[in-house]
Write a protein that holds these residues in place. Structure first.
Motif, PDB file in Angstrom:
ATOM      1  N   ARG A  15    -105.034  37.865  63.584  1.00 42.07           N
ATOM      2  CA  ARG A  15    -103.741  38.477  63.248  1.00 42.07           C
ATOM      3  C   ARG A  15    -103.802  40.000  63.216  1.00 42.07           C
ATOM      4  O   ARG A  15    -102.898  40.644  62.670  1.00 42.07           O
ATOM      5  CB  ARG A  15    -103.260  37.941  61.890  1.00 42.07           C
ATOM      6  N   LEU A  16    -104.823  40.582  63.828  1.00 43.78           N
ATOM      7  CA  LEU A  16    -104.957  42.039  63.801  1.00 43.78           C
ATOM      8  C   LEU A  16    -103.813  42.747  64.504  1.00 43.78           C
ATOM      9  O   LEU A  16    -103.518  43.909  64.203  1.00 43.78           O
ATOM     10  CB  LEU A  16    -106.293  42.459  64.434  1.00 43.78           C
ATOM     11  N   ASP A  17    -103.161  42.060  65.429  1.00 41.71           N
ATOM     12  CA  ASP A  17    -102.047  42.679  66.153  1.00 41.71           C
ATOM     13  C   ASP A  17    -100.693  42.384  65.523  1.00 41.71           C
ATOM     14  O   ASP A  17     -99.656  42.810  66.050  1.00 41.71           O
ATOM     15  CB  ASP A  17    -102.042  42.201  67.613  1.00 41.71           C
ATOM     16  N   ASP A  18    -100.686  41.672  64.424  1.00 46.54           N
ATOM     17  CA  ASP A  18     -99.439  41.334  63.745  1.00 46.54           C
ATOM     18  C   ASP A  18     -99.027  42.501  62.850  1.00 46.54           C
ATOM     19  O   ASP A  18     -99.716  42.815  61.874  1.00 46.54           O
ATOM     20  CB  ASP A  18     -99.633  40.074  62.901  1.00 46.54           C
ATOM     21  N   PRO A  19     -97.916  43.171  63.153  1.00 45.28           N
ATOM     22  CA  PRO A  19     -97.521  44.357  62.374  1.00 45.28           C
ATOM     23  C   PRO A  19     -97.112  44.045  60.942  1.00 45.28           C
ATOM     24  O   PRO A  19     -97.019  44.954  60.111  1.00 45.28           O
ATOM     25  CB  PRO A  19     -96.338  44.911  63.174  1.00 45.28           C
ATOM     26  N   THR A  20     -96.896  42.763  60.629  1.00 41.80           N
ATOM     27  CA  THR A  20     -96.501  42.418  59.266  1.00 41.80           C
ATOM     28  C   THR A  20     -97.715  42.093  58.386  1.00 41.80           C
ATOM     29  O   THR A  20     -97.564  41.853  57.188  1.00 41.80           O
ATOM     30  CB  THR A  20     -95.547  41.207  59.242  1.00 41.80           C
ATOM     31  N   GLY A  71     -96.122  52.733  49.272  1.00 41.27           N
ATOM     32  CA  GLY A  71     -95.230  53.447  50.180  1.00 41.27           C
ATOM     33  C   GLY A  71     -95.998  54.390  51.093  1.00 41.27           C
ATOM     34  O   GLY A  71     -95.767  54.430  52.310  1.00 41.27           O
ATOM     35  N   ASN A  72     -96.932  55.146  50.521  1.00 42.88           N
ATOM     36  CA  ASN A  72     -97.741  56.072  51.321  1.00 42.88           C
ATOM     37  C   ASN A  72     -98.651  55.335  52.296  1.00 42.88           C
ATOM     38  O   ASN A  72     -99.052  55.885  53.320  1.00 42.88           O
ATOM     39  CB  ASN A  72     -98.584  56.957  50.410  1.00 42.88           C
ATOM     40  N   ALA A  73     -98.978  54.079  51.982  1.00 39.03           N
ATOM     41  CA  ALA A  73     -99.814  53.270  52.870  1.00 39.03           C
ATOM     42  C   ALA A  73     -98.995  52.599  53.964  1.00 39.03           C
ATOM     43  O   ALA A  73     -99.548  51.878  54.805  1.00 39.03           O
ATOM     44  CB  ALA A  73    -100.567  52.213  52.059  1.00 39.03           C
ATOM     45  N   GLU A 129    -102.186  55.319  62.441  1.00 43.71           N
ATOM     46  CA  GLU A 129    -101.022  56.144  62.129  1.00 43.71           C
ATOM     47  C   GLU A 129    -100.154  55.382  61.147  1.00 43.71           C
ATOM     48  O   GLU A 129     -99.820  54.221  61.367  1.00 43.71           O
ATOM     49  CB  GLU A 129    -100.239  56.450  63.409  1.00 43.71           C
ATOM     50  N   VAL A 130     -99.813  56.040  60.060  1.00 44.96           N
ATOM     51  CA  VAL A 130     -99.056  55.380  58.995  1.00 44.96           C
ATOM     52  C   VAL A 130     -97.693  56.032  58.833  1.00 44.96           C
ATOM     53  O   VAL A 130     -97.591  57.252  58.699  1.00 44.96           O
ATOM     54  CB  VAL A 130     -99.823  55.442  57.655  1.00 44.96           C
ATOM     55  N   GLU A 131     -96.665  55.196  58.870  1.00 46.89           N
ATOM     56  CA  GLU A 131     -95.315  55.683  58.602  1.00 46.89           C
ATOM     57  C   GLU A 131     -94.936  55.258  57.186  1.00 46.89           C
ATOM     58  O   GLU A 131     -94.778  54.067  56.910  1.00 46.89           O
ATOM     59  CB  GLU A 131     -94.319  55.093  59.597  1.00 46.89           C
ATOM     60  N   PRO A 132     -94.835  56.216  56.267  1.00 48.43           N
ATOM     61  CA  PRO A 132     -94.555  55.866  54.868  1.00 48.43           C
ATOM     62  C   PRO A 132     -93.258  55.074  54.717  1.00 48.43           C
ATOM     63  O   PRO A 132     -92.324  55.200  55.519  1.00 48.43           O
ATOM     64  CB  PRO A 132     -94.446  57.228  54.177  1.00 48.43           C
TER      65      PRO A 132
END
Length: 270
Positions: A15-20, A71-73, A129-132
């Motif tokens: 599941r490494l490609d699962d964005p959830t 949130g920051n993660a 890359e992390v989008e808060p």
């Protein structure tokens, strides 16, 4: 084992490609950056989800701090979180309990740790890359929470509850709650594989200590870290009536709670 609580490396690798599915590494930043980490993992160091004003007890950080951390993660409330460390999961289990307590529905522990993963799967030094996000915690109501306070522990001592001390033997013999059972949290870990022992072996081991699903169980240690791991394991095995003494022995002693001391008898150790 219930994979809604504890997941295998194989489960996570698929599941490494699962964005959830969001992977959280709770080691120190120097380990995350310098040694490497699981692909896609974000770093939320252990000290960041402890109450800085109450370092001795290591209690929960509060809803506002958790909201900022998650949130920051880049984590959203609907995500599946999988946490890991490199210490058999004991620090990651504390993160699991913290996230659950503040209302995150789906948070799981990786069976094993960074070293166990690294034996079979690739790691990376690249930070994602992390989008808060605007994370809004929803803390559990007192009646829904497994956490119990000093007064509730006093009441439980009057009932047929099993008090489980997850510390080491020398700590247990120095001071323990009355009638407590010694069950070092590390007993559930296979030192060779760095993963949890098989389910049947765990159930037999717990039963040998009188820790069975039909009993009310109250866990404690010193600062609520080690009991986090035992709590997660018991929930993964289907135990339902498990309480978590957040203040643990540190609070108990501060309130002059009754204790027992001394070596374990031969009968108890059998």
């Amino acid at each position: 084992m219930d994979d809604s609580v504890v997941v295998s490396p194989d489960w996570l690798a698929s599941r490494l490609d699962d964005p959830t599915v969001r992977i959280v590494d709770v080691r120190d930043a120097w380990e995350f950056d310098g040694i490497g980490h699981l692909p896609g993992a974000v770093n939320v160091p252990f000290d960041s989800y402890r109450d800085e004003s109450d370092v001795d007890r290591g209690t929960l950080p509060g809803a506002e701090a958790v909201a900022e951390l998650l949130g920051n993660a880049g984590i959203s409330p609907e995500d599946t979180i999988v946490a890991y460390d490199d210490t058999h999961g004991v620090f990651a289990a504390r993160f699991v309990l913290t996230a659950l307590e503040y209302g995150h529905d789906d948070v799981r522990l990786l069976d094993g740790d960074y070293s166990a993963w690294n034996r079979e799967y690739e790691t990376t030094s690249e930070s994602p890359e992390v989008e808060p996000t605007d994370y809004e915690p929803d803390p559990l109501a007192p009646e829904e929470s497994p956490l119990v306070n000093y007064d509730a522990v006093v009441d439980a001592l009057e009932r047929d509850a099993v008090f489980v001390d997850t510390r080491e033997r020398d700590e247990f013999e120095e001071a323990r709650l009355p009638g407590a059972v010694l069950f070092d949290w590390r007993e559930v870990v296979d030192d060779e594989t760095r993963r949890l022992k098989p389910k049947a072996e765990l159930e037999a081991l717990l039963a040998d200590h009188g820790i069975t699903p039909d009993r009310e169980i109250v866990l404690y240690c010193n600062t609520a870290r080690r009991i986090s791991h035992t709590y997660v394991v018991l929930k993964a095995l289907g135990y339902e009536n498990v309480r978590f003494y957040e203040g643990s022995l540190t609070e108990w002693l501060a309130n002059d709670g009754e204790i027992e001391t001394g070596p374990i008898s031969a009968t108890e150790d059998a």
